[in-house]
Scaffold this motif. Structure first.
Motif, PDB file in Angstrom:
ATOM      1  N   GLY A 129       0.850  -1.300   0.055  1.00  0.00           N
ATOM      2  CA  GLY A 129       0.201   0.012   0.127  1.00  0.00           C
ATOM      3  C   GLY A 129       0.781   1.192  -0.016  1.00  0.00           C
ATOM      4  N   GLY A 130       2.079   1.124   0.896  1.00  0.00           N
ATOM      5  CA  GLY A 130       2.947   2.270   0.777  1.00  0.00           C
ATOM      6  C   GLY A 130       3.505   2.700  -0.606  1.00  0.00           C
ATOM      7  N   LYS A 131       3.934   1.207  -1.420  1.00  0.00           N
ATOM      8  CA  LYS A 131       4.575   1.535  -2.663  1.00  0.00           C
ATOM      9  C   LYS A 131       3.557   2.043  -3.410  1.00  0.00           C
ATOM     10  CE  LYS A 131       7.814  -2.264  -2.072  1.00  0.00           C
ATOM     11  NZ  LYS A 131       8.235  -3.353  -2.508  1.00  0.00           N
ATOM     12  N   ILE A 132       2.208   1.681  -3.434  1.00  0.00           N
ATOM     13  CA  ILE A 132       1.191   2.231  -4.421  1.00  0.00           C
ATOM     14  C   ILE A 132       1.011   3.609  -4.081  1.00  0.00           C
ATOM     15  CG2 ILE A 132      -1.269   2.054  -5.000  1.00  0.00           C
ATOM     16  CD1 ILE A 132      -1.120  -0.784  -4.511  1.00  0.00           C
ATOM     17  N   MET A 133       0.972   4.205  -2.951  1.00  0.00           N
ATOM     18  CA  MET A 133       0.911   5.546  -2.523  1.00  0.00           C
ATOM     19  C   MET A 133       2.132   6.175  -3.203  1.00  0.00           C
ATOM     20  SD  MET A 133      -0.763   8.006  -1.529  1.00  0.00           S
ATOM     21  CE  MET A 133      -2.017   7.220  -0.498  1.00  0.00           C
ATOM     22  N   LEU A 134       3.274   5.820  -3.118  1.00  0.00           N
ATOM     23  CA  LEU A 134       4.575   6.377  -3.459  1.00  0.00           C
ATOM     24  C   LEU A 134       4.402   6.380  -5.178  1.00  0.00           C
ATOM     25  CD1 LEU A 134       7.382   7.629  -3.174  1.00  0.00           C
ATOM     26  CD2 LEU A 134       8.330   4.799  -3.202  1.00  0.00           C
ATOM     27  N   LEU A 135       3.907   5.239  -5.640  1.00  0.00           N
ATOM     28  CA  LEU A 135       3.724   5.290  -7.326  1.00  0.00           C
ATOM     29  C   LEU A 135       2.920   6.411  -7.425  1.00  0.00           C
ATOM     30  CD1 LEU A 135       4.299   3.717  -9.803  1.00  0.00           C
ATOM     31  CD2 LEU A 135       2.381   2.348  -9.307  1.00  0.00           C
ATOM     32  N   TRP A 136       1.701   6.638  -6.872  1.00  0.00           N
ATOM     33  CA  TRP A 136       0.813   7.478  -7.238  1.00  0.00           C
ATOM     34  C   TRP A 136       1.740   8.996  -7.063  1.00  0.00           C
ATOM     35  CZ3 TRP A 136      -3.386   7.876  -9.848  1.00  0.00           C
ATOM     36  CH2 TRP A 136      -4.198   6.807  -9.923  1.00  0.00           C
TER      37      TRP A 136
ATOM     38  N   SER B 260       3.900   9.275  -9.858  1.00  0.00           N
ATOM     39  CA  SER B 260       3.416   9.601 -11.198  1.00  0.00           C
ATOM     40  C   SER B 260       2.860  10.892 -11.386  1.00  0.00           C
ATOM     41  CB  SER B 260       2.364   8.335 -11.402  1.00  0.00           C
ATOM     42  OG  SER B 260       2.933   6.966 -11.252  1.00  0.00           O
ATOM     43  N   GLY B 261       2.265  11.417 -10.130  1.00  0.00           N
ATOM     44  CA  GLY B 261       1.680  12.853 -10.198  1.00  0.00           C
ATOM     45  C   GLY B 261       2.811  13.883 -10.428  1.00  0.00           C
ATOM     46  N   SER B 262       4.052  13.630  -9.830  1.00  0.00           N
ATOM     47  CA  SER B 262       4.993  14.361  -9.894  1.00  0.00           C
ATOM     48  C   SER B 262       5.664  14.107 -11.483  1.00  0.00           C
ATOM     49  CB  SER B 262       6.183  14.123  -9.169  1.00  0.00           C
ATOM     50  OG  SER B 262       5.761  14.267  -7.596  1.00  0.00           O
ATOM     51  N   LEU B 263       5.561  13.104 -11.990  1.00  0.00           N
ATOM     52  CA  LEU B 263       6.124  12.995 -13.388  1.00  0.00           C
ATOM     53  C   LEU B 263       5.081  13.888 -14.238  1.00  0.00           C
ATOM     54  CD1 LEU B 263       8.090  11.758 -15.428  1.00  0.00           C
ATOM     55  CD2 LEU B 263       6.688   9.822 -15.489  1.00  0.00           C
ATOM     56  N   VAL B 264       3.847  13.610 -14.203  1.00  0.00           N
ATOM     57  CA  VAL B 264       2.690  14.573 -14.915  1.00  0.00           C
ATOM     58  C   VAL B 264       2.954  15.865 -14.654  1.00  0.00           C
ATOM     59  CG1 VAL B 264       0.574  14.913 -15.250  1.00  0.00           C
ATOM     60  CG2 VAL B 264       1.171  12.465 -15.033  1.00  0.00           C
ATOM     61  N   LEU B 265       3.194  16.326 -13.737  1.00  0.00           N
ATOM     62  CA  LEU B 265       3.607  17.680 -13.171  1.00  0.00           C
ATOM     63  C   LEU B 265       4.802  18.290 -13.738  1.00  0.00           C
ATOM     64  CD1 LEU B 265       2.040  19.899 -11.371  1.00  0.00           C
ATOM     65  CD2 LEU B 265       3.810  19.241  -9.731  1.00  0.00           C
ATOM     66  N   PHE B 266       5.933  17.523 -13.756  1.00  0.00           N
ATOM     67  CA  PHE B 266       6.986  18.130 -14.282  1.00  0.00           C
ATOM     68  C   PHE B 266       7.020  17.762 -15.935  1.00  0.00           C
ATOM     69  CE2 PHE B 266       8.645  17.976  -9.922  1.00  0.00           C
ATOM     70  CZ  PHE B 266       9.608  18.983  -9.984  1.00  0.00           C
ATOM     71  N   GLY B 267       6.243  16.686 -16.384  1.00  0.00           N
ATOM     72  CA  GLY B 267       6.259  16.723 -17.760  1.00  0.00           C
ATOM     73  C   GLY B 267       5.220  17.908 -18.381  1.00  0.00           C
ATOM     74  N   SER B 268       4.295  18.164 -17.702  1.00  0.00           N
ATOM     75  CA  SER B 268       3.501  19.207 -17.924  1.00  0.00           C
ATOM     76  C   SER B 268       3.735  20.737 -17.902  1.00  0.00           C
ATOM     77  CB  SER B 268       2.152  18.989 -17.398  1.00  0.00           C
ATOM     78  OG  SER B 268       1.599  17.551 -17.900  1.00  0.00           O
ATOM     79  N   PHE B 269       4.359  21.139 -16.777  1.00  0.00           N
ATOM     80  CA  PHE B 269       4.897  22.443 -16.763  1.00  0.00           C
ATOM     81  C   PHE B 269       6.508  22.665 -16.281  1.00  0.00           C
ATOM     82  CE2 PHE B 269       0.439  21.757 -15.009  1.00  0.00           C
ATOM     83  CZ  PHE B 269      -0.148  22.952 -15.550  1.00  0.00           C
TER      84      PHE B 269
END
Length: 415
Positions: free
Chosen positions: A210-217, A220-229
């Protein structure tokens, strides 16, 4: 008296001393860098078990004798970590004699420790002899479960009990046992205490997943953020404003301000020097700091005005290379009824050479520079004389503006 051989500059005694010195030095380095005794003892246990009679009952208990020696103790009793070390050696012997190692090797599998739990009931003191009794209790589709007991030879008390989950990679315990016994081996019943521990491992694994899934989210959110802005732009711009806010104010509006910079990896282009676009980015941050410290931002906000870039021109005189430190010097050189004109210079710290010079036209919306300066300085501020190069650039902007208006059919409208 040493014997000197004709034509030679050494004696047999000195040669032996040098050899011994090298041997002692190498051994010292080896013992300081590696747990040499662990490897030596593990090899000895395996060789000894090879020559002992095999144990054909896979679940039979095997006993190894031991004694608490000086390098095992902490507060004059056996250190908790040494119990697990002794269990390693006992399992090596167990698997060697009952053939599990042989089956693992034949099937191309590997065994690793997946988890251990140990309960200490009474310390084993220095010099105390003990028996370490090991047995395979049961197994599942992935692992063997081994129980190991430390039994004091002094009074027969079980001083510590350990369970070890021995994971099998690239195979399974059932396949190993079928290979050894040539038949299907029934799985022994799981003891209650062992079942509780297995439940604990399962719950812990789910929590960690569960902690890994949270870390993955999060990642992934940071990747989308850094990839978009351009996140670093906003972070650094905010940092420059906050940092400048807490620095001392600059009362002289025309004073030059300096910030330090360095060419980093993300500043480079294919030529391995600072990309031309990064110069303008650095100038943005320098202007944020400049206008924060001299109060222009506060004065513009007080008058409900806004400042935006109207035009820039930059001349590159020499490349800034990777890792090169520089100063970025910013100052207001003039203004007119619509805009501030700012000069920004990149000065190499290596030799003081001006690597690039930029002029920036900072337009004022819903206000004008003179009103901002009057509000800030509480007096009339005279505009400095406009230099020849700046006059040429202003004329270029005006001519370019007229040409663009003519193309759009707006030449009759007010600029």
């Amino acid at each position: 008296m040493s014997l000197v051989y004709p034509g030679l500059n050494f004696t047999p005694l000195n040669c032996r001393e040098d050899t011994l010195l090298w041997i002692v030095g190498v051994l010292l380095l080896l013992f300081c860098s590696l747990d040499v005794w662990y490897y030596l003892r593990a090899a000895f246990v395996l060789v000894r078990a090879w020559f002992l009679s095999p144990v054909f009952d896979i679940t039979a208990e095997q006993t190894a004798s031991g004694r608490v020696v000086l390098h095992d103790v902490d507060l004059c009793h056996m250190n908790n970590a040494r119990y697990l070390r002794e269990c390693d050696f006992a399992r090596f012997s167990l698997y060697m004699r009952n053939g599990v190692f042989k089956g693992v090797r034949a099937l191309g599998a590997t065994m690793v420790v997946g988890a251990t739990t140990i309960r200490y009931r009474r310390p084993l003191c220095v010099g105390e002899a003990f028996e370490l009794r090991s047995r395979i209790v049961t197994w599942d589709e992935k692992s063997f479960y081994v129980e190991q007991r430390f039994v004091s030879c002094k009074d027969g008390m079980v001083s510590a009990v350990m369970f070890c989950k021995q994971n099998v990679l690239r195979s399974s315990p059932d396949k190993i046992l079928q290979h050894l016994c040539k038949r299907k081996v029934e799985v022994p019943e799981f003891p209650e205490d062992l079942q509780h521990w297995i439940n604990f491992i399962s719950a812990s694994s789910k929590a960690l997943r569960g902690g890994k899934i949270m870390l993955l989210w999060i990642l992934s959110g940071s990747l989308v953020l850094f990839g978009s802005f351009d996140v670093w732009y906003f972070l650094r711009g905010s940092w420059m404003v906050i940092k400048s806010w807490f620095q001392g104010p600059v009362r002289d509006v025309l004073a030059e301000q300096v910030i330090n910079g360095r060419v980093l990896l993300h500043d480079l282009d294919f030529m391995c020097h600072m990309n031309n676009a990064r110069y303008l980015r650095e100038c943005d941050f320098a202007r944020y700091a400049h206008c924060t410290r001299n109060g222009l931002f506060l004065a513009a906000r007080a008058l409900n005005a806004t400042m935006v870039i109207g035009a820039t021109t930059i001349r590159y005189r020499r490349s800034l290379a990777f890792g090169e430190a520089f100063e970025l010097r910013t100052r207001i050189v003039a203004w007119d009824e619509k805009s501030f004109y700012m000069e920004q210079r990149f000065v190499s710290k290596t030799d003081g050479f001006i690597s690039a010079v930029m002029l920036c036209r900072q337009n004022v919306i819903r206000g004008n520079p003179q009103k901002i300066l009057d509000h800030l300085c509480k007096r009339k501020v005279d505009c400095p004389e406009i230099s020849e190069d700046l006059q040429h650039w202003i004329r270029f902007i005006s001519a370019s503006s007229q040409a663009l208006r003519a193309e759009s059919g707006l030449e009759d409208k007010t600029k």
